[in-house]
Enzyme design. Structure first.
Site, PDB file in Angstrom:
ATOM      1  N   GLU A 190       9.599  -3.292   6.442  1.00 33.75           N
ATOM      2  CA  GLU A 190       8.376  -3.225   6.267  1.00 33.75           C
ATOM      3  C   GLU A 190       7.926  -4.505   5.542  1.00 33.75           C
ATOM      4  O   GLU A 190       6.791  -5.089   5.767  1.00 33.75           O
ATOM      5  CB  GLU A 190       7.804  -2.091   5.279  1.00 33.75           C
ATOM      6  CG  GLU A 190       7.987  -0.582   6.275  1.00 33.75           C
ATOM      7  CD  GLU A 190       6.850  -0.676   7.091  1.00 33.75           C
ATOM      8  OE1 GLU A 190       5.720  -1.530   7.238  1.00 33.75           O
ATOM      9  OE2 GLU A 190       6.959   0.024   8.046  1.00 33.75           O
ATOM     10  N   GLU A 196       5.359  -6.987   7.022  1.00 33.08           N
ATOM     11  CA  GLU A 196       3.962  -7.197   6.547  1.00 33.08           C
ATOM     12  C   GLU A 196       3.627  -8.590   5.956  1.00 33.08           C
ATOM     13  O   GLU A 196       2.654  -9.145   6.044  1.00 33.08           O
ATOM     14  CB  GLU A 196       3.519  -6.173   5.642  1.00 33.08           C
ATOM     15  CG  GLU A 196       3.494  -4.887   6.251  1.00 33.08           C
ATOM     16  CD  GLU A 196       2.909  -3.731   5.228  1.00 33.08           C
ATOM     17  OE1 GLU A 196       2.584  -4.050   3.977  1.00 33.08           O
ATOM     18  OE2 GLU A 196       3.107  -2.631   5.617  1.00 33.08           O
ATOM     19  N   GLU A 231      -4.866  -9.445   3.866  1.00 36.95           N
ATOM     20  CA  GLU A 231      -4.290 -10.345   2.905  1.00 36.95           C
ATOM     21  C   GLU A 231      -3.204 -10.037   2.438  1.00 36.95           C
ATOM     22  O   GLU A 231      -2.767  -8.708   1.972  1.00 36.95           O
ATOM     23  CB  GLU A 231      -5.454 -10.838   1.768  1.00 36.95           C
ATOM     24  CG  GLU A 231      -5.211 -11.940   0.976  1.00 36.95           C
ATOM     25  CD  GLU A 231      -6.173 -12.104   0.041  1.00 36.95           C
ATOM     26  OE1 GLU A 231      -6.194 -12.984  -1.018  1.00 36.95           O
ATOM     27  OE2 GLU A 231      -7.288 -11.416   0.194  1.00 36.95           O
TER      28      GLU A 231
END
Length: 161
Positions: free
Chosen positions: A58, A62, A109
């Protein structure tokens, strides 16, 4: 039968990555309950992975950050509307490098923030402030390479202690 029994039990992971300067890696998601808020990189565990493998995946998906597990630092557990058991394991990770590649399909972001600066951010996960007081010496580490018995059929087995 097994799938029906566990369909309303969620298992997720989150990763706290701390830079060499002491800044925390946080993300601003485009979806879910934390949409538009700073939070730790996180996601659900897939059926073919352990929780430590899931958090490494993850964080990398990301943010582009490749990291290794240092240990387990927290567990979050709750029940949503008396129907869903929502559980998350939070890990401390050590990054190999700190250059970000933001996954723009899921995130607005990603950046490294000084923890004290995060407290001044109005759009942040409540959980972040609680991790300001975590103690690395209380962290649980992974015991890997053990076999609880062939009768169980584990292809991967890890103990956090």
């Amino acid at each position: 039968m097994k799938k029906e029994r566990c369909k309303d039990v969620w298992l997720a992971v989150a990763g706290l990555v701390i830079s060499d300067e002491g800044k925390w890696l946080v993300v601003k998601k485009k979806y879910g309950g934390l949409k538009g808020m700073w939070s730790l990189p996180a996601g659900f565990v897939n059926k073919n992975e352990t929780v430590d493998e899931a958090v490494i995946r993850e964080v990398r998906e990301e943010t582009g950050i490749a990291a290794k597990i240092e240990g387990l630092i927290g567990v979050r557990s709750g029940v949503i509307q008396d129907e869903i058991s929502d559980n998350m394991l939070i890990f401390l990770l050590k990054a190999d490098r700190f250059e970000l590649t933001v996954q723009l399909d899921e995130l607005y972001e990603a950046r490294f923030f000084a923890p004290e600066a995060l407290l001044k951010e109005p759009n942040r996960s409540m959980m972040l402030e609680h991790f300001l007081s975590f103690k690395k010496e209380r962290m649980q580490t992974i015991l890997d390479g053990i076999n609880p018995g062939n009768q169980f059929g584990y292809t991967s087995y890890k103990l956090f202690m």
